[in-house]
Write a protein that holds these residues in place. Structure first.
Motif, PDB file in Angstrom:
ATOM      1  N   MET A  13      71.313  56.016  15.253  1.00 45.58           N
ATOM      2  CA  MET A  13      72.170  56.156  16.421  1.00 45.58           C
ATOM      3  C   MET A  13      71.836  57.443  17.168  1.00 45.58           C
ATOM      4  N   ARG A  14      72.276  57.539  18.403  1.00 51.82           N
ATOM      5  CA  ARG A  14      72.124  58.756  19.191  1.00 51.82           C
ATOM      6  C   ARG A  14      73.334  59.644  18.899  1.00 51.82           C
ATOM      7  N   VAL A  15      73.079  60.850  18.395  1.00 47.88           N
ATOM      8  CA  VAL A  15      74.157  61.721  17.933  1.00 47.88           C
ATOM      9  C   VAL A  15      74.152  63.018  18.733  1.00 47.88           C
ATOM     10  N   PHE A  16      75.307  63.379  19.250  1.00 44.56           N
ATOM     11  CA  PHE A  16      75.489  64.650  19.945  1.00 44.56           C
ATOM     12  C   PHE A  16      76.116  65.635  18.966  1.00 44.56           C
ATOM     13  N   VAL A  17      75.448  66.775  18.751  1.00 39.12           N
ATOM     14  CA  VAL A  17      75.882  67.754  17.763  1.00 39.12           C
ATOM     15  C   VAL A  17      76.172  69.084  18.445  1.00 39.12           C
ATOM     16  N   THR A  18      77.378  69.605  18.274  1.00 36.12           N
ATOM     17  CA  THR A  18      77.660  70.972  18.702  1.00 36.12           C
ATOM     18  C   THR A  18      77.413  71.911  17.520  1.00 36.12           C
ATOM     19  N   GLY A  19      77.026  73.141  17.827  1.00 35.92           N
ATOM     20  CA  GLY A  19      76.670  74.059  16.755  1.00 35.92           C
ATOM     21  C   GLY A  19      75.326  73.714  16.138  1.00 35.92           C
ATOM     22  N   ALA A  20      74.476  73.015  16.887  1.00 35.12           N
ATOM     23  CA  ALA A  20      73.236  72.463  16.342  1.00 35.12           C
ATOM     24  C   ALA A  20      72.241  73.523  15.906  1.00 35.12           C
ATOM     25  N   SER A  21      72.299  74.710  16.491  1.00 33.41           N
ATOM     26  CA  SER A  21      71.333  75.757  16.136  1.00 33.41           C
ATOM     27  C   SER A  21      71.876  76.705  15.072  1.00 33.41           C
ATOM     28  N   GLY A  22      73.094  76.464  14.591  1.00 32.13           N
ATOM     29  CA  GLY A  22      73.723  77.361  13.628  1.00 32.13           C
ATOM     30  C   GLY A  22      73.269  77.104  12.201  1.00 32.13           C
ATOM     31  N   PHE A  23      73.828  77.888  11.295  1.00 32.63           N
ATOM     32  CA  PHE A  23      73.439  77.820   9.885  1.00 32.63           C
ATOM     33  C   PHE A  23      73.698  76.437   9.293  1.00 32.63           C
ATOM     34  N   ILE A  24      74.897  75.904   9.498  1.00 35.08           N
ATOM     35  CA  ILE A  24      75.206  74.566   9.015  1.00 35.08           C
ATOM     36  C   ILE A  24      74.628  73.517   9.947  1.00 35.08           C
ATOM     37  N   GLY A  25      74.790  73.728  11.252  1.00 36.20           N
ATOM     38  CA  GLY A  25      74.359  72.736  12.229  1.00 36.20           C
ATOM     39  C   GLY A  25      72.878  72.416  12.158  1.00 36.20           C
ATOM     40  N   SER A  26      72.041  73.422  11.957  1.00 34.84           N
ATOM     41  CA  SER A  26      70.603  73.164  11.888  1.00 34.84           C
ATOM     42  C   SER A  26      70.266  72.297  10.679  1.00 34.84           C
ATOM     43  N   ALA A  27      70.980  72.506   9.563  1.00 31.38           N
ATOM     44  CA  ALA A  27      70.763  71.655   8.386  1.00 31.38           C
ATOM     45  C   ALA A  27      71.232  70.220   8.667  1.00 31.38           C
ATOM     46  N   VAL A  28      72.321  70.077   9.403  1.00 26.66           N
ATOM     47  CA  VAL A  28      72.818  68.749   9.757  1.00 26.66           C
ATOM     48  C   VAL A  28      71.822  68.038  10.670  1.00 26.66           C
ATOM     49  N   VAL A  29      71.288  68.762  11.648  1.00 27.70           N
ATOM     50  CA  VAL A  29      70.304  68.152  12.558  1.00 27.70           C
ATOM     51  C   VAL A  29      69.101  67.646  11.783  1.00 27.70           C
ATOM     52  N   ARG A  30      68.584  68.472  10.876  1.00 25.15           N
ATOM     53  CA  ARG A  30      67.432  68.041  10.073  1.00 25.15           C
ATOM     54  C   ARG A  30      67.768  66.807   9.235  1.00 25.15           C
ATOM     55  N   GLU A  31      68.950  66.791   8.654  1.00 25.82           N
ATOM     56  CA  GLU A  31      69.385  65.655   7.841  1.00 25.82           C
ATOM     57  C   GLU A  31      69.464  64.386   8.686  1.00 25.82           C
ATOM     58  N   LEU A  32      70.027  64.478   9.873  1.00 23.48           N
ATOM     59  CA  LEU A  32      70.160  63.312  10.746  1.00 23.48           C
ATOM     60  C   LEU A  32      68.802  62.804  11.203  1.00 23.48           C
ATOM     61  N   LEU A  33      67.922  63.711  11.569  1.00 25.03           N
ATOM     62  CA  LEU A  33      66.592  63.307  12.022  1.00 25.03           C
ATOM     63  C   LEU A  33      65.814  62.637  10.895  1.00 25.03           C
ATOM     64  N   THR A  34      65.914  63.188   9.701  1.00 26.39           N
ATOM     65  CA  THR A  34      65.217  62.607   8.555  1.00 26.39           C
ATOM     66  C   THR A  34      65.711  61.194   8.275  1.00 26.39           C
ATOM     67  N   ALA A  35      66.995  60.949   8.549  1.00 26.99           N
ATOM     68  CA  ALA A  35      67.575  59.620   8.329  1.00 26.99           C
ATOM     69  C   ALA A  35      67.279  58.652   9.471  1.00 26.99           C
ATOM     70  N   GLY A  36      66.563  59.112  10.500  1.00 23.64           N
ATOM     71  CA  GLY A  36      66.152  58.227  11.579  1.00 23.64           C
ATOM     72  C   GLY A  36      67.025  58.238  12.812  1.00 23.64           C
ATOM     73  N   HIS A  37      67.998  59.126  12.878  1.00 23.65           N
ATOM     74  CA  HIS A  37      68.852  59.198  14.055  1.00 23.65           C
ATOM     75  C   HIS A  37      68.201  60.054  15.143  1.00 23.65           C
ATOM     76  N   GLU A  38      68.580  59.824  16.387  1.00 19.61           N
ATOM     77  CA  GLU A  38      68.184  60.679  17.497  1.00 19.61           C
ATOM     78  C   GLU A  38      69.277  61.726  17.699  1.00 19.61           C
ATOM     79  N   VAL A  39      68.888  62.971  17.908  1.00 22.82           N
ATOM     80  CA  VAL A  39      69.874  64.052  17.984  1.00 22.82           C
ATOM     81  C   VAL A  39      69.713  64.834  19.266  1.00 22.82           C
ATOM     82  N   THR A  40      70.835  65.056  19.932  1.00 19.21           N
ATOM     83  CA  THR A  40      70.929  65.989  21.052  1.00 19.21           C
ATOM     84  C   THR A  40      71.850  67.116  20.619  1.00 19.21           C
ATOM     85  N   GLY A  41      71.403  68.360  20.776  1.00 24.44           N
ATOM     86  CA  GLY A  41      72.187  69.498  20.313  1.00 24.44           C
ATOM     87  C   GLY A  41      72.650  70.385  21.437  1.00 24.44           C
TER      88      GLY A  41
END
Length: 297
Positions: free
Chosen positions: A1-29
């Motif tokens: 799915m296309r996921v919009f993430v706030t805090g995407a560049s932060g300590f937790i957020g960057s780990a979440v973005v990597r996790e979502l991308l690895t699972a095949g999702h598209e991410v906008t931060g």
């Protein structure tokens, strides 16, 4: 799915973005400036300019997404009322966009429910209601809207989400210890803190986004309660400093905001979360990360 993430560049957020991308999702931060945008791009996601005060930008980000993960928070300790209002306004904006769509909305909340006399569970509810409450009462606001066509999940993070690069409570405690020559604890330090490695927290966010039912509360707590005395002793060994017992009042005065949390006894269970989502933490423990030297400097 296309996921919009706030805090995407932060300590937790960057780990979440990597996790979502690895699972095949598209991410906008969400990115406040050039540095944040570059960090989001480096992760492999698409930056979306704006901040928590730019509600039209938040609305556009949510409208273009199949789901929203809201991790950002202003954390302005000099003006907490402004931070609370901003958080509530942001969450209201996301809920307005997502209402009636069935799309998922995962928002970050705090896992600190003192005074229960036991480990908190996912069934326990915060008493934070209204715009003047901590985080603007956003968790309860969102859960109340879960019956209106939004697949809301409140992801309650442990007070310590740890790992290399952590600049949260433990890092602030270490900085204070280096400056004052001792690691402080309130009384005997018998109070307990839940903890979770950020890789485990990120995986939990993804699982909640993908499959948690509407109105779910999940606990990002790999360890139910690490005795603060144990944390202090391991940190003191790393820093070659003594542990110093102080009163809760003194700790709160010496370490504004952080000290009050350090004095609280807030154990938390994640048993229901594990059962619901099949989440099993695999990352290092908090004390293992302290021993690894991540908080030495």
């Amino acid at each position: 799915m296309r996921v919009f993430v706030t805090g995407a560049s932060g300590f937790i957020g960057s780990a979440v973005v990597r996790e979502l991308l690895t699972a095949g999702h598209e991410v906008t931060g969400l990115a406040r400036g050039d540095a944040s945008a570059a960090a989001v791009e480096a992760l492999g996601a698409r930056p979306h300019r704006g901040d928590l005060d730019d509600l039209p930008s938040l609305r556009r980000g949510a409208e273009a997404a199949d789901g929203v993960v809201h991790l950002a928070n202003k954390h302005d300790w000099t003006d907490p009322a402004a931070s609370n209002r901003a958080e509530r306004a942001a969450v209201e904006t996301f809920l307005d966009v997502l209402e009636g769509s069935g799309r998922p909305f995962v928002l970050a909340a705090g896992l600190a429910l003192p005074g229960l006399g036991r480990a908190s569970t996912e069934h326990d509810r915060s008493d934070a209601h209204g715009p003047d409450a901590p985080r603007g009462g956003a968790e309860n606001l969102a859960l109340e809207r879960a019956g209106r066509g939004v697949r809301v999940t409140s992801a309650r993070f442990a007070p310590t989400v740890h790992g290399e690069g952590d600049h949260g409570f433990v890092a602030l405690l270490a900085e204070h210890a280096r400056r004052t020559g001792a690691v402080p604890v309130a009384g005997e330090g018998a109070n307990r803190w839940p903890a979770v490695h950020r890789s485990d927290a990120a995986r939990l966010v993804r699982l909640a986004l993908e499959s948690a039912p509407a109105g779910t509360v999940v606990h990002a707590a790999a360890e139910e309660g690490v005795p603060v005395r144990d944390l202090a002793e391991v940190l003191a060994q790393r820093l070659d400093l003594p542990v110093r017992s102080v009163t809760s009042e003194q700790l709160a005065q010496d370490l504004p905001f952080v000290g009050a949390f350090l004095s609280a006894d807030v154990p938390a269970s994640s048993a229901l979360t594990r059962e619901l989502l099949g989440w099993e933490p695999t990352g290092p423990t908090l004390l293992e990360d302290v021993r690894a030297g991540f908080y030495d400097r």
